[in-house]
Structures are given as structure tokens and as C-alpha cells.
Design an enzyme around this catalytic site. Structure first.
Site, short mmCIF file in Angstrom:
data_model
loop_
_atom_site.label_atom_id
_atom_site.label_comp_id
_atom_site.label_asym_id
_atom_site.label_seq_id
_atom_site.Cartn_x
_atom_site.Cartn_y
_atom_site.Cartn_z
N SER A 167 -7.54 0.88 3.64
CA SER A 167 -8.11 0.38 2.38
C SER A 167 -9.29 -0.55 2.66
O SER A 167 -9.48 -1.02 3.79
CB SER A 167 -7.02 -0.41 1.64
N SER A 168 -10.07 -0.80 1.61
CA SER A 168 -11.13 -1.83 1.69
C SER A 168 -10.77 -3.04 0.83
O SER A 168 -11.58 -3.97 0.70
CB SER A 168 -12.46 -1.26 1.19
N GLY A 219 -13.98 -1.53 -6.31
CA GLY A 219 -15.30 -1.03 -5.94
C GLY A 219 -15.29 -0.14 -4.71
O GLY A 219 -16.35 0.12 -4.13
N GLY A 220 -14.11 0.31 -4.27
CA GLY A 220 -14.06 1.21 -3.12
C GLY A 220 -14.69 0.55 -1.91
O GLY A 220 -14.41 -0.61 -1.59
N ASN A 275 -6.48 4.26 -6.64
CA ASN A 275 -7.67 4.76 -5.95
C ASN A 275 -8.76 5.05 -6.99
O ASN A 275 -9.36 4.11 -7.48
CB ASN A 275 -7.39 5.97 -5.06
N ARG A 285 0.84 -1.19 0.00
CA ARG A 285 0.00 0.00 0.00
C ARG A 285 0.88 1.26 0.00
O ARG A 285 1.95 1.27 0.62
CB ARG A 285 -0.84 -0.04 1.28
N ASP A 322 -8.01 8.19 0.95
CA ASP A 322 -8.54 7.08 1.75
C ASP A 322 -8.33 7.29 3.24
O ASP A 322 -8.86 6.55 4.06
CB ASP A 322 -7.90 5.75 1.32
N THR A 345 -4.32 -0.67 -7.02
CA THR A 345 -5.14 0.47 -7.41
C THR A 345 -4.37 1.79 -7.48
O THR A 345 -3.29 1.92 -6.91
CB THR A 345 -6.30 0.65 -6.39
N THR A 391 -9.27 0.48 -9.10
CA THR A 391 -8.77 -0.71 -8.49
C THR A 391 -9.04 -1.87 -9.43
O THR A 391 -9.99 -1.85 -10.19
CB THR A 391 -9.52 -0.93 -7.17
O1 DON Z 1 -8.12 1.07 -1.08
C1 DON Z 1 -9.30 1.30 -1.23
O2 DON Z 1 -10.17 0.84 -0.54
C2 DON Z 1 -9.72 2.21 -2.38
N1 DON Z 1 -8.64 3.09 -2.71
C3 DON Z 1 -10.13 1.35 -3.53
C4 DON Z 1 -10.62 2.13 -4.73
C5 DON Z 1 -11.40 1.34 -5.69
O3 DON Z 1 -11.72 0.21 -5.47
C6 DON Z 1 -11.82 2.05 -6.93
N2 DON Z 1 -12.39 1.13 -7.89
N3 DON Z 1 -13.43 0.95 -8.29
#
Ligand code: DON
Length: 572
Positions: free
Chosen positions: A455-456, A476-477, A404, A106, A426, A402, A384
């Protein structure tokens, strides 16, 4: 209803495919079918990158070799998420050692970052700074992470796995529809074309768009990859690439210094481990919240009769939602980089899950305002993109990485062809103010120098009988954790084949805001039962993009998510 004529065509098609590759005839209960192989599998969000990984497996490389080659290729062919300028997480099962490791690569906050970095003079969250400026960039970890994985756990040389990516950047590749579409559409066109280096990378000289089928060459990115080929990661963290990053930061108000780059290290961590009935769940620890909350939610769901309730029933959606809300309330308080904050791993205990379940009723929903982060018991035991790889030697890799947002900050570092992330968003910039994914946070995830933003991402390997059984993950954040949860349940509870498990519609609730996001594909009667119960439904665009593999006996079954076009499962 499928007409008999179409059904015959379909059966003939499947039988031909199976006969030609000498695979078993399998009768599917659904119209979704995975790619089948006996020799391994690579699944990613770009068919062309999966093919590169599969080629590596064919040459005798292991899953880590193939994963690293796929990751490097995605940095060229999937610029919205594949990257060199971002970071991520890799969970690896090493068959010979009989263990699973978790590589945390990360991004880190630069040394000059501080708690109020994204607040304006009046103390308000400044979205532009946090999301679309050089300040939004964390120190990138991808190059370190992929190189570490390869040299510690792969069998091939760094040069060999880099070469396909260099070729793709130098000779170019045919632009797929979804890339042409996103680059031409709002907000990406405005964002990317307003930065000269980004415009040079992704648009023609007159700033007009590439059309699908045209060739996109990325000479600056090819230069960057060749530097990596010649000098290894030192080129990125100390050498010519580092110089370009630092120069851009100094010229345009970024924080990343030469010291930040040379001090960056990825960390190998113990994965988090849980169980769900006979399955063992192995996933990513902090700095991702993904593994902890996946296990927490599975613990809470275990006592319920999810299978009997049925996929997509109002009853099972209700239980899922109640569980999600409680997990995301806990996330907002308890989760942050474990190198900086004492994360309570008791969130994953069965006893804690039981105590949370006591407040769940099958009949009525609990309003989010009545749900608060709990006090977990001490732990009793210990845009991501995701790709999954399994090899014939028994190894498995689950990797999510990712920038982000799609295309990160939208800023390409001049001369490198490389987009820089906006991962600093984040962090929780201000208590009570949601980030780009509507997520709330607290002290645990406040901005601090050298800290990793929470992060998720949830790269996961699920074991059955002590062997890797299901490898999966998703972008998918905030929706990543719930997406992985539902696909895993579709396999473990609903007995779906992996393609059906990936394709089936999904829901998402993250405690706040108080809405249940729901993809198309649930029945109107299910939706009205939920509405009558008091749910506020929000009809969502597709959520996540799961790339997954199941291994049963000698066979690998791969499924690429149709939600993002041009993905692909490829067997060597
Ligand atoms: O680390 C995370 O949780 C976010 N930066 C992820 C971002 C993400 O999944 C964007 N994609 N759709």
C-alpha cells in the site's frame, strides 16, 4: 485582493465564531482558517461522520472510540471509500502508555492466490480480472481492525459505536452532491449498475439515479451492521455475513473461502519512526510503503533550505521532485509485505539519504531513466479515505482505509449491501507492468497466498516536544505519500496554519512515468521556470484529500480538505 468590505465581514464572522465558543482571537496571515476547539477534534471526508465521532467524544469516549464510530459511519455515508469490505491502517498514540502503535488491517491474498493470477493465456496482465472481478478482492480486514482497535484501546462497547451507522443505513441519509454526481457518471454508473446487488444498493428500482438531497436507505447494509452488532466480528469472519461472501465467491469465480475468512487477523506492529529537525515522525510500516518513504523523503529534504526557497517556488519544487523520484524508484524494488519479504529498513537512515542527495543538483533535473533503486545501508536504529481524531485526554488516531478504487471492484456481495475491495491490484502482477496507479513493482510485491498487497497509505502522527502535534493522512493511490509529505512540510517548514497547509496546491512525481503532476494554483512563471529546466508538466486534477489536526497548547485546529466536497472538521 480582498476588498475592505469583504475583509470586515470576514473578521466579524471569525470574531463572532470565536467569541461564541470562548476561543482565542487568532490573527491569520492567510484566508484559510481551521476549526478551533479546546475539547478535541474529528476530521473526515464526510461532515456527517465527523459529527458522529465528535458526539462520541462529547459523551466522554476517547479518540479510538470516536475513530471507530467514524469509520463505521463512513462505511454507510461514503460508499466510494468508507467500507466494511476493504482494509486499512490505523496509527494510534496512547497517552496513558506513552506509546504509539500501528494496526495493520490490510486485506490479505486468499490462500488460492498465486503469482500469475492476473495474467492471461499469453502472459499479459488482464486488467479486468485484476481490477473488476471477484478475483480482485483480498480478504477484508476492516471489521477485524476496527473491532481490535476498540476492544484493545477504546473505552466504549462495540454496540454503542455501531449504533449511529446502523441508524444511517436503516433510516437513510441525504445524498450529497458529490455522491449523486459520481454514482450518475462514467465509469461508476456502468460499473455499479451492471452488477445486480450493486444496482440495488445505489440506484432506484428502475436503475435511475438518486439526486442530491434525496434519501438513500441501505437495508441490506443495515442487516450486515446489525449482524455485527449481535455477533461481533465473528458474524463477518465465521457467521452469516461470511456465508454470503463465500457463496458469492463460489457462484461467480472468486477465491475467498470460509477458511480465508476465519483465518484473517489484523496485526499490531511497531510504527516506523524518523525525525525532521525538531519533529518526530511516526507512521505506518509495511504492508504500507507510506511511512518508510515519507521518512526517507524527509531525511533527504532536511539539509536543504526549503523555507528560504519558499512554498511553490521552482527551486523547492525541483528539490521535492528529485527526492520523490528516488524514493519511488526504491519503492518499486524494495517494498512489500514485511511478513513475506525482508524489507530494508535502512531506506530510512540519514546516511542513506545523504548518499542519495549526492546525485542531486540544484541546477538540473535527473532523468528518471538515470535513477535506479539504491542499496540502502543496514538501518541504524530501529478511493481511500482518511480520518484524524484527537481527544482531550491526549490520545490521537490517524486512520486511512480503502476499497482501493472508488467503489472498489464495483461488486456488492448480494444480501449484504457491502462493496468488496479490488485491493489485489496493488500487488505487482507482472514485473515492468504498472498497476492501476501506474506503480511498478518487483518480487518484493509479487502475489503470494496470504500476503498483503503493498500500500501507499500513510496515516501519520508528527510529534513536537514529545506530544502529538500534527495528525494527518490522505487517499490518492500512489500520490498519498507525496501529499502527506507536502502538507507536513507546509506546517513544519513554511509555518502555515493547518487549513492553509491542507488547501495549498500540490505536486507529485513517482519516478515513472517521467511527468511532474501539478495542481492548479502555482504561478505561470514557476511553471515556465520548471518547463525551461526540462520538466514535463502534467496539469493534474486535484490530488489527495487530507483530513488533519494540529494541537498547539490547549487548542485543537482541524482542517478538512476542500478537494472532496462534504468533508468536515467537527469539535465535540
Ligand atoms: O493502498 C493503496 O495504496 C491504494 N489501494 C490506495 C487507493 C487510493 O488511495 C484510492 N483513492 N483515491
Amino acid at each position: 485582493m480582498i476588498r475592505p468590505f469583504l475583509l470586515t465581514l470576514f473578521v466579524v464572522f471569525i470574531s463572532n465564531n470565536i467569541a461564541s465558543s470562548n476561543l482565542p482571537i487568532i490573527e491569520y496571515k492567510s484566508i484559510h482558517h481551521p476549526v478551533i476547539s479546546k475539547t478535541g477534534m474529528v476530521v473526515s471526508q464526510r461532515l456527517s461522520a465527523s459529527k458522529i465521532g465528535a458526539e462520541i467524544l462529547k459523551k466522554g469516549g476517547n479518540a479510538v472510540d470516536a475513530a471507530v464510530a467514524t469509520g463505521l459511519a463512513l462505511a454507510v455515508v461514503l460508499p466510494r471509500a468508507g467500507n466494511l469490505g476493504g482494509g486499512g491502517f490505523m496509527v494510534v498514540y496512547l497517552k496513558d502508555e506513552g506509546k504509539t502503535i500501528a494496526i495493520d488491517y490490510r486485506e490479505k491474498a486468499p490462500a488460492a492466490a498465486h503469482r500469475d493470477l492476473f495474467l492471461d493465456k499469453s502472459g499479459n496482465y488482464d486488467k479486468k480480472k485484476a481490477q473488476f472481478s471477484l478475483l480482485s478482492a483480498g480478504v477484508p480486514g476492516t471489521v477485524y481492525g476496527l473491532h481490535h482497535a476498540l476492544t484493545e484501546h477504546g473505552t466504549m462497547s462495540w454496540q454503542e459505536v455501531l449504533e449511529p451507522a446502523i441508524r444511517l443505513a436503516e433510516e437513510g441519509f441525504s445524498v450529497p452532491h458529490d455522491l449523486a454526481n459520481t454514482l450518475a457518471s462514467s465509469p461508476y454508473k456502468q460499473r455499479l449498475s451492471s452488477n445486480q446487488a450493486s444496482a440495488n444498493s445505489f440506484y432506484k428500482k428502475d436503475k435511475s439515479n438518486y439526486r442530491a438531497g434525496e434519501t438513500l436507505r441501505q437495508p441490506d447494509l443495515a442487516w450486515t451492521l446489525k449482524q455485527l452488532h449481535k455477533e461481533g466480528p465473528d458474524a463477518f469472519y465465521k457467521g452469516e455475513i461470511a456465508k454470503k461472501i463465500v457463496k458469492e465467491m463460489e457462484l461467480n469465480g472468486g477465491l475467498i473461502t470460509a477458511d480465508d475468512l476465519s483465518n484473517y487477523k489484523a496485526v499490531e506492529r511497531e510504527p516506523v519512526v524518523g525525525t525532521y529537525n525538531e519533529f518526530k515522525i511516526v507512521s505506518m510500516p509495511p504492508s504500507s510503503s507510506g511511512g518508510i518513504h515519507l521518512i526517507q523523503m524527509l531525511n533527504m529534504l532536511e539539509p536543504y533550505q526549503i523555507k528560504e526557497m519558499g512554498f511553490g517556488s521552482a527551486g523547492s519544487i525541483h528539490i521535492l521532485t528529485e527526492v520523490m523520484k528516488r524514493a519511488y524508484a526504491d519503492r518499486s524494488k524494495h517494498l512489500g509485505d514485511m511478513d513475506f519479504y525482508d524489507v530494508p529498513f535502512g531506506l530510512m537512515s540519514k546516511k542513506y539519504a545523504k548518499s542519495l542527495n549526492e546525485s542531486i543538483s540544484l541546477d538540473s533535473l535527473t532523468p528518471s531513466k538515470d535513477i535506479f533503486a539504491g542499496d540502502p545501508y543496514p538501518y541504524e536504529s530501529p478511493d481511500t479515505t482518511h480520518f484524524s481524531v484527537m481527544d482531550k485526554y491526549g490520545n490521537a488516531v490517524s486512520n486511512t482505509y480503502t476499497l482501493n478504487f472508488s467503489y472498489g471492484s464495483g461488486i456488492v456481495i448480494p444480501g449484504t449491501g457491502m462493496l468488496i475491495n479490488n485491493e489485489m491490484d496493488d500487488f505487482s502482477s507482472k514485473p515492468g507492468v504498472p498497476n492501476g496507479y501506474g506503480l511498478l513493482g518487483s518480487e518484493a510485491n509479487s502475489i503470494q497466498a496470504n500476503k498483503r498487497p503493498l500500500s501507499s497509505m500513510t496515516p501519520t502522527i508528527i510529534f513536537k516536544d514529545e506530544e502529538p502535534y500534527l495528525v494527518l493522512g490522505s487517499p490518492g493511490g500512489s500520490r498519498i505519500i507525496t501529499t502527506v509529505l507536502q502538507v507536513a512540510l507546509n506546517v513544519m517548514e513554511h509555518g502555515m496554519n493547518i487549513a492553509q497547509a491542507v488547501n495549498s496546491p500540490r505536486i507529485h512525481h513517482q519516478w515513472l512515468p517521467e511527468v511532474l503532476m501539478i495542481e492548479d494554483g502555482y504561478g505561470a512563471d514557476t511553471e515556465s521556470l520548471l518547463t525551461n529546466k526540462g520538466y514535463r508538466l502534467y496539469s493534474s486534477r486535484t490530488m489527495g484529500s487530507v483530513q488533519a489536526i494540529v494541537r498547539e497548547g490547549d487548542y485543537f485546529y482541524g482542517a478538512a480538505d476542500p478537494r472532496r466536497p462534504s468533508s468536515g472538521a467537527v469539535a465535540p
